[in-house]
Design an enzyme around this catalytic site. Structure first.
Site, PDB file in Angstrom:
ATOM      1  N   TYR A   1       7.189 -10.039   7.398  1.00  0.00           N
ATOM      2  CA  TYR A   1       7.022  -8.522   7.966  1.00  0.00           C
ATOM      3  C   TYR A   1       7.683  -7.743   8.897  1.00  0.00           C
ATOM      4  O   TYR A   1       7.154  -8.349  10.249  1.00  0.00           O
ATOM      5  CB  TYR A   1       5.234  -7.985   7.999  1.00  0.00           C
ATOM      6  CG  TYR A   1       5.027  -7.839   6.417  1.00  0.00           C
ATOM      7  CD1 TYR A   1       5.018  -6.883   5.436  1.00  0.00           C
ATOM      8  CD2 TYR A   1       4.221  -8.997   5.399  1.00  0.00           C
ATOM      9  CE1 TYR A   1       4.036  -7.542   4.059  1.00  0.00           C
ATOM     10  CE2 TYR A   1       3.730  -9.134   3.990  1.00  0.00           C
ATOM     11  CZ  TYR A   1       3.573  -7.644   3.507  1.00  0.00           C
ATOM     12  OH  TYR A   1       2.979  -7.933   2.288  1.00  0.00           O
TER      13      TYR A   1
ATOM     14  N   ASP B   1       0.542  -1.298   0.323  1.00  0.00           N
ATOM     15  CA  ASP B   1      -0.374   0.435  -0.530  1.00  0.00           C
ATOM     16  C   ASP B   1       0.730   1.945  -0.240  1.00  0.00           C
ATOM     17  O   ASP B   1       1.880   1.140   0.491  1.00  0.00           O
ATOM     18  CB  ASP B   1      -0.457   0.182   1.351  1.00  0.00           C
ATOM     19  CG  ASP B   1      -1.949  -0.981   1.074  1.00  0.00           C
ATOM     20  OD1 ASP B   1      -2.562  -0.715   0.060  1.00  0.00           O
ATOM     21  OD2 ASP B   1      -2.739  -0.956   2.100  1.00  0.00           O
TER      22      ASP B   1
END
Lengths: 248, 248
Positions: free
Chosen positions: B110, B52
């Site tokens: 992540y 994003d």
């Protein structure tokens, strides 16, 4: 009338350094405007350290005088609401009326961050200096040892300055490696113009093998800027802290 | 014709995410333009992870096909000369012609970085999420334990998606604190839209005392996005690594 001491943190990327100048926006200018706006007085801060364009700070210090009724410790909160995200007042406190951030007996701590890897980390490009060549930590530490103590640092001073006394004392100069990130930490009683960045530029030449560690002793003796290494780029430098022994 | 795999690092601050879109510049678009320019072919990369807007990466993966005579491992070097400073190709290598970054058996790691202090650090504002309230590390770790393993993560998926299967497996979910910086590390076999950020938003509610750790088990069972915490902001998130078990 009260004198207020501010501890100021900033990301220097988007500023032409601390000091007000005609060619671009500076930290001092933004602080003056925002403080004047919030306190409804014409505020002019006096900074402890005039950091260069692109250099960061977590603990620069500034003072100003004010008649505001806002309690000193609340000024930080009030002004932070109006400051851009890259400048933060960490602390505000009252100090004696004669307290001055530059004339006091103090210690400054700087850190210089190096990113040593084959390729740069783009998320650290604005807060580290990227170095792709191999560095010899032991030799850099040997070289650093020559700089600790009181010396004439004329060789480590940008020539575009006319300071009279180039003697300074370094209390601590350490080099630490955490994977790709190298941190050179320097604590001293004052620093000449570009002194930390010229020290780092010189230590990098030692780390690369261009200079022997002993060469640093010769550079000190030369008292000539030409004798030392290059000036390391600004984005790796951060003014961490200023500690005052007398006064506040 | 060769298929080339790229490992790509970027600071997502100035991009509207990975995927090409009409309203702003994206990582995919910049890579296509620069690769096409350097390789003198019309290059269209296929990315492994469509991060994003504002999200960073150290190890996103993309592939493309080319007839270039530049050796595969040299493509990274050649294209990096033409890329902006906030995008770096870490590695380029040839892979089998049928290798695809999204259809392979892989693990993604992540990290989410939180800056927990009274005031933000302006030099970390674009790579951490600032949290001023106190966090309870033990309770956050207890909550995290409920998420490890294979679960239906429908409650942790942005509703603006119509993925059929919301079952994913989390192999590792750790929380580490280094002074002000908290790092939540999540490794799994795939992640739903906004899944990591919703997990972090939920863990922050636990850390603050708004949710009990046990509440996370209920949230999983609810299979309803409304049951979970908010979506943590993008700038704290970084895609660290994608590891492929089969193929390259």
């Amino acid at each position: 009338m009260k004198r207020i001491k501010l501890t100021v943190a900033y990301d220097g990327t988007n500023y032409c350094g601390w000091q007000i100048q005609p060619n671009g926006i500076t930290i001092e200018e933004v602080l003056n405007k925002r403080l004047s706006h919030v306190l409804k007085e014409d505020i002019r801060v006096i900074g402890a350290s005039r950091t260069d364009s692109g250099v960061h700070a977590l603990g620069n210090v500034a003072v100003f005088d004010t008649d505001t009724s806002i309690p000193p410790v609340r000024i930080a909160y009030a002004v932070n609401q109006k400051l851009p995200e890259d400048i933060v007042i960490v602390k505000s406190e009252e100090v004696p009326a004669d307290w001055h951030p530059r004339y006091c007996d103090c210690e400054k701590t700087y850190e210089y961050h190096i990113w040593n890897a084959e390729v740069p980390d783009p998320t650290r490009r604005l807060t580290t200096c990227f170095v792709s060549y191999k560095l010899n930590l032991d030799k850099m530490r040997q070289a650093a040892a020559y700089l600790i103590g009181e010396h004439d640092f004329a060789s480590f001073c940008n020539v575009r300055t006319n300071v009279e006394n180039t003697v300074r004392r370094i209390y601590e100069l350490t080099i630490e490696q955490n994977e790709c990130e190298w941190i050179i930490r320097i604590r001293g009683n004052g620093f000449l113009y570009n002194m930390v960045r010229i020290i780092v530029g010189t230590l990098l030449r030692v780390g690369r093998g261009y200079y022997t560690p002993q060469k640093v002793e010769e550079i000190l003796k030369a008292q000539d800027r030409q004798a030392a290494g290059g000036t390391a780029p600004p984005q790796g430098l951060i003014l961490k802290e200023i500690t005052y022994h007398s006064g506040s």
